[in-house]
Motif scaffolding. Structure first.
Motif, PDB file in Angstrom:
ATOM      1  N   GLU A   1      -5.428   2.644   1.259  1.00 21.83           N
ATOM      2  CA  GLU A   1      -5.708   1.560   2.220  1.00 21.83           C
ATOM      3  C   GLU A   1      -6.400   2.124   3.452  1.00 21.83           C
ATOM      4  OE1 GLU A   1      -6.065  -1.053   5.150  1.00 21.83           O
ATOM      5  OE2 GLU A   1      -4.663   0.573   5.509  1.00 21.83           O
ATOM      6  N   GLU A   2      -6.051   3.371   3.789  1.00 22.84           N
ATOM      7  CA  GLU A   2      -6.536   3.979   5.041  1.00 22.84           C
ATOM      8  C   GLU A   2      -7.947   4.529   4.890  1.00 22.84           C
ATOM      9  OE1 GLU A   2      -5.032   3.629   7.754  1.00 22.84           O
ATOM     10  OE2 GLU A   2      -2.897   3.378   7.339  1.00 22.84           O
TER      11      GLU A   2
ATOM     12  N   HIS B   1       2.347  -6.307   6.523  1.00 22.22           N
ATOM     13  CA  HIS B   1       2.295  -5.053   7.273  1.00 22.22           C
ATOM     14  C   HIS B   1       3.329  -5.091   8.380  1.00 22.22           C
ATOM     15  CE1 HIS B   1       0.831  -1.345   8.942  1.00 22.22           C
ATOM     16  NE2 HIS B   1      -0.088  -1.270   8.001  1.00 22.22           N
TER      17      HIS B   1
ATOM     18  N   HIS C   1       3.455   2.601   5.345  1.00 26.66           N
ATOM     19  CA  HIS C   1       3.212   2.192   3.958  1.00 26.66           C
ATOM     20  C   HIS C   1       4.372   2.644   3.061  1.00 26.66           C
ATOM     21  CE1 HIS C   1      -1.441   1.965   4.787  1.00 26.66           C
ATOM     22  NE2 HIS C   1      -0.723   1.340   5.691  1.00 26.66           N
TER      23      HIS C   1
ATOM     24  N   ASP D   1       0.846  -1.202   0.000  1.00 27.99           N
ATOM     25  CA  ASP D   1       0.000   0.000   0.000  1.00 27.99           C
ATOM     26  C   ASP D   1       0.878   1.248   0.000  1.00 27.99           C
ATOM     27  OD1 ASP D   1       0.854  -0.688   2.559  1.00 27.99           O
ATOM     28  OD2 ASP D   1      -1.164  -0.910   3.365  1.00 27.99           O
TER      29      ASP D   1
ATOM     30  N   CYS E   1       1.849   4.859   9.165  1.00 25.73           N
ATOM     31  CA  CYS E   1       1.481   3.442   9.203  1.00 25.73           C
ATOM     32  C   CYS E   1       2.537   2.593   8.501  1.00 25.73           C
ATOM     33  CB  CYS E   1       0.097   3.227   8.588  1.00 25.73           C
ATOM     34  SG  CYS E   1      -0.707   1.712   9.180  1.00 25.73           S
TER      35      CYS E   1
END
Ligand code: NI
Length: 389
Positions: free
Chosen positions: A138-139, A165, A106, A79, A104
Motif C-alpha cells: 500500500e505504501e 484505516h 497495517h 493492507d 502505519c
C-alpha cells in the motif's frame, strides 16, 4: 449490534497476531512471511478458499455464508506492508529488523481482518459470500492496483468493497468517514529546464536555468491560486531542485525539479497537468530555454460511494453509537484502496487510534484497544449487507 462479544474473547489471540506482525515488518511486495501467516491462519479458520500470490503477494480468503440466496459478494480489505522507518517505540514487541517498522498500523488492519475472518468462518451468519482481500504494497507500490489488475474483483464476483484505516487523533471507539472524495489523487512530476551554462560573473552570456526555474516554481503556484476554482482542492508542491553545477561561480546548464500534485477530481487533475506543461514550456521559452514536464500519475482519489458510505456509517453507529461517527475532513494524503473503489462501489472508513504519534512517525503504534471496534465493523459490514432470512 454493539461490539461483538466474540471479539472480546478473541482479543488476546488477535493482539498476539498483531504483535507478531509488528515484530516482523516487511516492505511493499516483499510481505512473504506476513502473507504466509495470513494464509495459514485463514486455512486454520476453515475459510472455503484461500489463494496466495494475487497481485504478486496478496492473499484472498473466501468465506461462504450459511445460505446464498442473495448471490451477493462483499469484499473486505486490509493492507499488510510496513515502512522503511527506524522504530523508536521501545515496545517489547518492537521491530526485529532495523530500518523497517509497522508505522502505519497495517499490522493492526491485517490482524483485525483476520479476527473478522475467524468470526465469520465460525458463525457464517450471513446470506452470501465474503471475500477477504489482504493486499501488499500500500505504501507506494500500488498493491491494490496489482490485485485489481490480477482480476480479483471478477474472479470472485466481488460486488462491493470496504476498507479501513486507523486514525491517530480520533478517540478509540470512534469512526470518521465522508461520502464522495475522502483522500487525494497523488501524482509525481519531474521538470527539466535546459538553458546555457557559463561563468556566474557573465550572466548575460548564459541562459540561466536557475532564474527561469525560480519563475516556474512561482508560476506553478497560480494553478491553485488563479486557475482552479477556489472551492475545489489542488496542491502543487515543488520539493527538490538539482543542477549540474558543482560550484558557486558556475551557472548550470540544466535544472531538474521534482514534486507532487494532489487533487480530488479527475477534471482538476487533468487541468493541473495540462496547465503545468503550458506554464513550464511557456516561461522557459520566454527566456530562450526549454522546459519539459514528465508527469506520472500515481494513486487516484479515494472516493466513497454515497450509498455504501451510508451502510458503513450504519454499522459503525451500531457498534459505537451514532455520536461516535464523525464526518471526516478531506485528506490530501493518498491511499491505494482507491483502485479497488474505482473497480467496485464501496467505502473507506477511519477508525480512532487515540492520542498516539501520527502515522509514519518512529514513535507511532497501533492501539490494540481499537481491535474489537475494527473487527466488529468488518464483520458487521458482511452481516448487515447480507442478512440471513
Ligand atoms: Ni497506511
Amino acid at each position: 449490534m454493539p461490539v461483538k462479544n466474540r471479539f472480546a474473547e478473541l482479543l488476546p489471540e488477535i493482539t498476539a497476531w498483531r504483535h507478531d506482525f509488528h515484530e516482523n515488518p516487511e516492505l511493499l511486495f516483499e510481505v512473504h512471511r506476513t502473507a504466509a501467516k495470513v494464509a495459514e491462519l485463514c486455512r486454520s479458520f476453515g475459510c472455503d478458499e484461500v489463494v496466495e500470490g494475487i497481485g504478486r503477494t496478496g492473499v484472498v480468503a473466501v468465506i461462504k455464508g450459511r445460505t446464498d440466496t442473495s448471490g451477493k459478494v462483499v469484499g473486505l480489505r486490509a493492507d499488510m506492508d510496513a515502512l522503511p522507518i527506524m522504530e523508536q517505540t521501545g515496545l517489547d514487541y518492537a521491530s526485529k529488523t532495523p530500518g523497517k517498522m509497522h508505522a502505519c498500523g497495517h499490522d493492526g488492519h491485517t490482524a483485525m481482518l483476520l479476527g473478522a475472518a475467524k468470526y465469520l468462518a465460525e458463525t457464517r451468519n450471513f446470506d452470501g459470500t465474503v471475500v477477504c482481500l489482504f493486499q501488499p504494497a500500500e505504501e507506494g507500490g500500488g498493491g491494490g492496483r496489482e490485485m485489481v489488475a490480477d482480476g480479483v474483483m471478477d474472479r470472485w464476483n466481488v460486488g462491493e468493497v470496504y476498507g479501513m484505516h486507523n486514525w491517530p487523533g480520533l478517540p478509540v471507539g470512534q469512526f470518521a468517514i465522508r461520502p464522495g472524495p475522502l483522500m487525494a489523487a497523488a501524482d509525481q512530476f519531474e521538470i527539466v529546464v535546459t538553458g546555457r551554462g557559463g561563468h556566474a560573473a557573465k550572466p548575460h552570456e548564459t541562459i540561466d536555468p536557475m532564474v527561469i526555474s525560480a519563475q516556474i516554481i512561482l508560476g506553478l503556484q497560480s494553478i491553485a491560486s488563479r486557475i482552479v476554482d477556489p472551492v475545489k482542492q489542488v496542491v502543487v508542491s515543488v520539493t527538490t531542485m538539482q543542477t549540474d553545477s558543482p560550484a558557486h561561480n558556475v551557472i548550470p546548464q540544466v535544472v531538474v525539479m521534482k514534486g507532487t500534485v494532489r487533487t480530488f477530481e479527475p477534471a482538476v487533475r487533468d487541468e493541473a497537468e495540462r496547465r503545468m506543461g503550458q506554464i513550464i514550456s511557456g516561461i522557459a521559452a520566454s527566456f530562450g530555454a526549454t522546459g519539459e514536464l514528465h508527469y506520472h500519475r500515481g494513486y487516484p482519489a479515494t472516493v466513497n460511494a454515497e450509498e455504501n458510505t451510508g451502510y458503513a456509517i450504519d454499522v459503525a453507529a451500531a457498534i459505537s453509537g451514532p455520536g461516535a461517527v464523525q464526518e471526516a475532513a478531506l485528506q490530501m494524503g493518498a491511499e491505494d484502496f482507491s483502485f479497488m473503489l474505482e473497480a467496485r462501489p464501496g467505502a473507506y472508513i477511519f477508525l480512532g487510534n487515540g492520542n498516539t504519534a501520527g502515522v509514519h512517525h518512529p514513535a507511532y503504534n497501533f492501539d490494540d484497544n481499537a481491535i474489537p471496534f475494527g473487527a466488529s465493523w468488518y464483520a458487521g459490514m458482511a452481516e448487515s449487507r447480507m442478512p440471513v432470512g
